[in-house]
Design a protein around this motif. Sequence first.
Motif, mmCIF file in Angstrom:
data_model
loop_
_atom_site.group_PDB
_atom_site.id
_atom_site.type_symbol
_atom_site.label_atom_id
_atom_site.label_comp_id
_atom_site.label_asym_id
_atom_site.label_seq_id
_atom_site.Cartn_x
_atom_site.Cartn_y
_atom_site.Cartn_z
ATOM 1 N N UNK A 138 4.424 -2.166 -6.201
ATOM 2 C CA UNK A 138 4.106 -1.657 -4.865
ATOM 3 C C UNK A 138 4.082 -2.736 -3.792
ATOM 4 N N UNK A 139 4.065 -3.982 -4.226
ATOM 5 C CA UNK A 139 4.015 -5.076 -3.249
ATOM 6 C C UNK A 139 5.419 -5.557 -2.895
ATOM 7 N N UNK A 140 6.369 -5.229 -3.753
ATOM 8 C CA UNK A 140 7.736 -5.727 -3.578
ATOM 9 C C UNK A 140 8.303 -5.200 -2.253
ATOM 10 N N UNK A 141 8.698 -6.101 -1.401
ATOM 11 C CA UNK A 141 9.212 -5.709 -0.095
ATOM 12 C C UNK A 141 8.243 -6.002 1.034
ATOM 13 N N UNK A 142 6.970 -6.222 0.693
ATOM 14 C CA UNK A 142 5.971 -6.432 1.745
ATOM 15 C C UNK A 142 6.105 -7.800 2.395
ATOM 16 N N UNK A 143 5.754 -7.831 3.651
ATOM 17 C CA UNK A 143 5.624 -9.091 4.345
ATOM 18 C C UNK A 143 4.382 -9.825 3.835
ATOM 19 N N UNK A 146 0.560 -8.741 5.008
ATOM 20 C CA UNK A 146 0.174 -7.462 4.399
ATOM 21 C C UNK A 146 0.003 -7.620 2.894
ATOM 22 N N UNK A 149 -3.355 -9.016 2.128
ATOM 23 C CA UNK A 149 -4.455 -8.089 2.386
ATOM 24 C C UNK A 149 -4.505 -6.975 1.341
ATOM 25 N N UNK A 150 -3.346 -6.478 0.975
ATOM 26 C CA UNK A 150 -3.316 -5.378 -0.004
ATOM 27 C C UNK A 150 -3.815 -5.860 -1.362
ATOM 28 N N UNK A 152 -6.014 -8.277 -1.840
ATOM 29 C CA UNK A 152 -7.474 -8.389 -1.703
ATOM 30 C C UNK A 152 -8.141 -7.027 -1.873
ATOM 31 N N UNK A 153 -7.559 -6.032 -1.253
ATOM 32 C CA UNK A 153 -8.128 -4.685 -1.362
ATOM 33 C C UNK A 153 -8.038 -4.175 -2.800
ATOM 34 N N UNK A 182 -1.547 -18.221 6.439
ATOM 35 C CA UNK A 182 -0.323 -18.287 7.254
ATOM 36 C C UNK A 182 0.325 -19.663 7.103
ATOM 37 N N UNK A 340 6.165 -16.610 13.628
ATOM 38 C CA UNK A 340 5.403 -15.612 12.878
ATOM 39 C C UNK A 340 6.301 -14.779 11.977
#
Lengths: 624, 624
Positions: A138-143, A146, A149-150, A152-153, A182, A340
């Motif tokens: 589910x993380x594949x593709x995320x910047x 995000x 953060x995901x 951590x959640x 960052x 950024x």
Amino acid sequence: MYKGGYTGKILRINLTDKTIKEEPLLPKTAKDYIGGAGFCIKYLYDEVKAGADPIGPDNKLIFASGPFSGTKIPCASRMAVGGKSPLTNAVGLALTGGHFPVELKFAGYDALIIEGKAAKPTYIWIKDGEVKFRSAKNLWGLKTTDCQQIIKNELKDQNVRIACIGPAGENLSKIACIINEMRAAGRKGLGAVMGSKNLKAIAVRGTAALAIADKEKLKGARKEMTTAMKNSPVLYSHFAKMGTSGIMDAMCALGIFPTKNFSATGEFAPVDELGEEMQKTRNVGSESCYGCPVGCSQLKMARTTPYQGILSEGPEFESLYSFGGVTGVDNIDSVIAADRLADELGLDTISAGVTIAFAMELYEKGILTTKDTEGLDLHFGNHETMLVLLRMMAFREGIGDLLADGSKAMAEKIGKGTGKLAMHVKGLELPGYDVRGAKAHGLNYATSYTGADHNRGYAPQEIFGIPVPYAVDRFVAEGKGKLTKWNQDVRTATCDAPTMCGFLLDMALIGSAPQNTASLMKAVTGLEYTSDDIVKVGERINNLARAFNVREGFTREDDTLPERLMAEPLKDGASKGQCISKEDLKLMLDEYYMERGWDNTGVPTREKLVELGLEIVADDLACK
Amino acid sequence: MYKGGYTGKILRINLTDKTIKEEPLLPKTAKDYIGGAGFCIKYLYDEVKAGADPIGPDNKLIFASGPFSGTKIPCASRMAVGGKSPLTNAVGLALTGGHFPVELKFAGYDALIIEGKAAKPTYIWIKDGEVKFRSAKNLWGLKTTDCQQIIKNELKDQNVRIACIGPAGENLSKIACIINEMRAAGRKGLGAVMGSKNLKAIAVRGTAALAIADKEKLKGARKEMTTAMKNSPVLYSHFAKMGTSGIMDAMCALGIFPTKNFSATGEFAPVDELGEEMQKTRNVGSESCYGCPVGCSQLKMARTTPYQGILSEGPEFESLYSFGGVTGVDNIDSVIAADRLADELGLDTISAGVTIAFAMELYEKGILTTKDTEGLDLHFGNHETMLVLLRMMAFREGIGDLLADGSKAMAEKIGKGTGKLAMHVKGLELPGYDVRGAKAHGLNYATSYTGADHNRGYAPQEIFGIPVPYAVDRFVAEGKGKLTKWNQDVRTATCDAPTMCGFLLDMALIGSAPQNTASLMKAVTGLEYTSDDIVKVGERINNLARAFNVREGFTREDDTLPERLMAEPLKDGASKGQCISKEDLKLMLDEYYMERGWDNTGVPTREKLVELGLEIVADDLACK
């Protein structure tokens, strides 16, 4: 045997068979290599065979902090990330700060060695010595923001620290980086190594404390260091407020700020915009690495359309160059936005900007046309295009695919003699120093084991006029061999290996760094060094890295510079008329090899290797 | 006197003179209003005088969680945010979940009342009963995700929970929202109230535990609730996997999914794209509010150019409508991108999308031209324009300024009879239910104290065919007055006041909610209620809110619907030919007022107010 600082444990994780192994940190490894870059190169040399595919399962990815990370020594929360570079096929090494490096120590490890390749997108979760493989489907593709953060959640712990890749690393861009918070372990495409292993992220949380060999001694050694920091004429007064962007003015005054793919002058007309003006009107605070009292990392917010509200940690001087000067872009806010975006996509800002600048020059010369770019206008200075290209590169979309592997690969694909306009050494794009007006920097670019890498042997003597170990004339080739060896070895030994911040060296400790590192090592680990021993560690690491590259087939021919820098003198400014001629380069290389105790083909001699305790390397390379 | 659940403390913060006051939560307030929306409206009525400027220092901004927030009762981590709405000039109320509401309780407070106006950009930092004012100078202009992260870094505590505004709130957009994590207290422009007070954010961290009056009783009441949840035919089987986007199909099947500013059919051809297809190909996990076992909040990632890699928590059904159907946009990924962008800018997704759709219709009709839009093409379905407009709205740039205050203000500025195409009630844009085919929804829109607000009196009877309290025909006006009163009072009493999740009511508890709330109140707080008492609390709150609006000058004339819905029957689909005629509306209003015990001008009678313990209100309004 060391008595503190180190956790004493190396964590080896094989993604192919999902095995986890704790290994002891051998006392000899600690003593001879200190940590960080030293550990990375030691393990790379020992474990990654010649010819290994950098984006194949045989490459390894190593994260190593230093013995001071997580102690009360300021500015030591850094780590080195190492692997064979997909961009250069040489040693790939990048350092980064933040909080991840310390958290890795608190979790129990001096270093992490990642091997093999996961069958499916995966992330690693390390908590106080417990290691878990988790699905990153589910993380594949995320910047990158995000993604952090995901995770951590998902782990229900906001204090987890995470190093991860963005889409660029997933798509095996050879200029992909690894991001924590960052911050980037930016250069040499190590993000692609991580991506090739199907490894999206590493999450770490730890609560262990580190032993200290001699707390009283540590107080003394620490005091030495903080006093030097306080006495620095620039560290707190200037650098804490401006960060690296503070050198913009100096660079332009020296006439060595590269513009328009190094085709124009070494000055940049809108320098005030990117330097002081940006700081004055865009600065919104700063961030610190763990335990750093300086906080050089400046937060900037874009203010004008269509970028307003975009925040960046940076842009550092290097990104002002790569998204500003070298692309001819003078729109402050687009530079913030590009910085950024590159971090979010997981692209190295230097390589990305320089590769875009290269494409821009080819477009201006008619070698790339709107047919190639699907209508995009690639004229120098077009900031909208710059932003679009970054996204296209990370996703290998359209012409982005052509740029995604950096300027060397791009020139090879295009052909037509474009290689001479591709601004790289060994494949690694040039940082923001036009070395035509700073020859020690040139020699360092040519000889650094990682390619054109200012960080491996920065020459503050040329930029800030610091006469240590001796004064130099930046336009003169003579004497730069010895200087470069000194810069490389001292930096490696006092920054890259103990993972201390390089800015301390340049701005506070330059002459005293080896002695200070020796004192700190004694106090923290109990290991005994003279200051010469410390410098010797740097030399050892540089020789071992060189040996890795020699084993990979690198020769003297590869210790070179982009043709333009040797053929086209700077047209204007304070370095007008300067270039590094082929004769200059030959002279500098000869002197450098001699100083290093290498033969004149650039191969370390047996004598030198034996002196450094690397006899086995001499055997490997069949050195004479 | 209550014995648990509540912290018993209200925190009053005056930004003008920087004073901080802790006040007791009065037992009568707790008993009569329960919490959340009840507290917000009680304090608003008592403290915000008629005619107060919603974006002036006399308005107040109230954050109130409920007595169950922070206990082991699931789905109770919510809070109400209240203030006089700049968008409607009526009661402004919005509910949100996440972790902030619970953290506020743990920090020691049942509610937070913000008064006055800070001289400079400020944020408030509340830690276990300690309150500090901090400068938000550097945060001003930041998007909401960055703002939250920078505050966490600044406070050196990653566990802080933050509610903040984006640029839209700072720029006093009347459709600005308040964001915590990626959740919005979205509607009625409360972000502008916060912005008008120069308040960028509220950061909260707490560690206190909450007392429970009767733990054994709580086990029983909790069991009742969780059993009903497990027995729900949709809650875990469907809703946990799809979230609110799961109702797309149903809405289209009913022919009440509004398209192209309500000008086209109540079906949407590409419904599969926005519904199941999106879920299948874009879903990358879910998030939960504190203590929620369902986790309805779906994470979606855009996959195609130029949006690929953009993550959104959502889009909820309402945003699928506002950035999809009502704007005619069928590009899945642009809807994800718009949802995220609106959250980052701090714009209410419903009002923003509906206002854009309104502008699109005016453009299609030639009332707005490319001269007005500076070249932007505003045809229905143009997703690139939609994204650009959102940014322009938040920063009040170009035509964005015209849209920034919602559709009512926009129609007033343009004139030319455009008001009849502006889809709002009392200024609040319509949610995604074409009430021509769902008349109880229409009556609720017309009478809700907040304007066209599905959440204040949702009618599951019409959408899911639930025959509680009785079966209804969605096309028929008769009987909807009584139904709407029931829906509004029960929802207010069992969701908005105790800050329980509304989805529980619709999907699990509909018939038993008042009894369950009574049981939970007894167990947690020790306060005694019958289920009728609970519903009476809802009625009390609705009457007090109505009184607030009457005092502001609202009359029966304002309890109306957009002209289009009363004049143009739906052209196609399962609700073809339906509209709410003026006669329908009159009939429904008459019945509703009668059921409510209000006179036929919509003003509560003295008798009703006295019955509810609101005699003083009757005096205020000089009710007969």
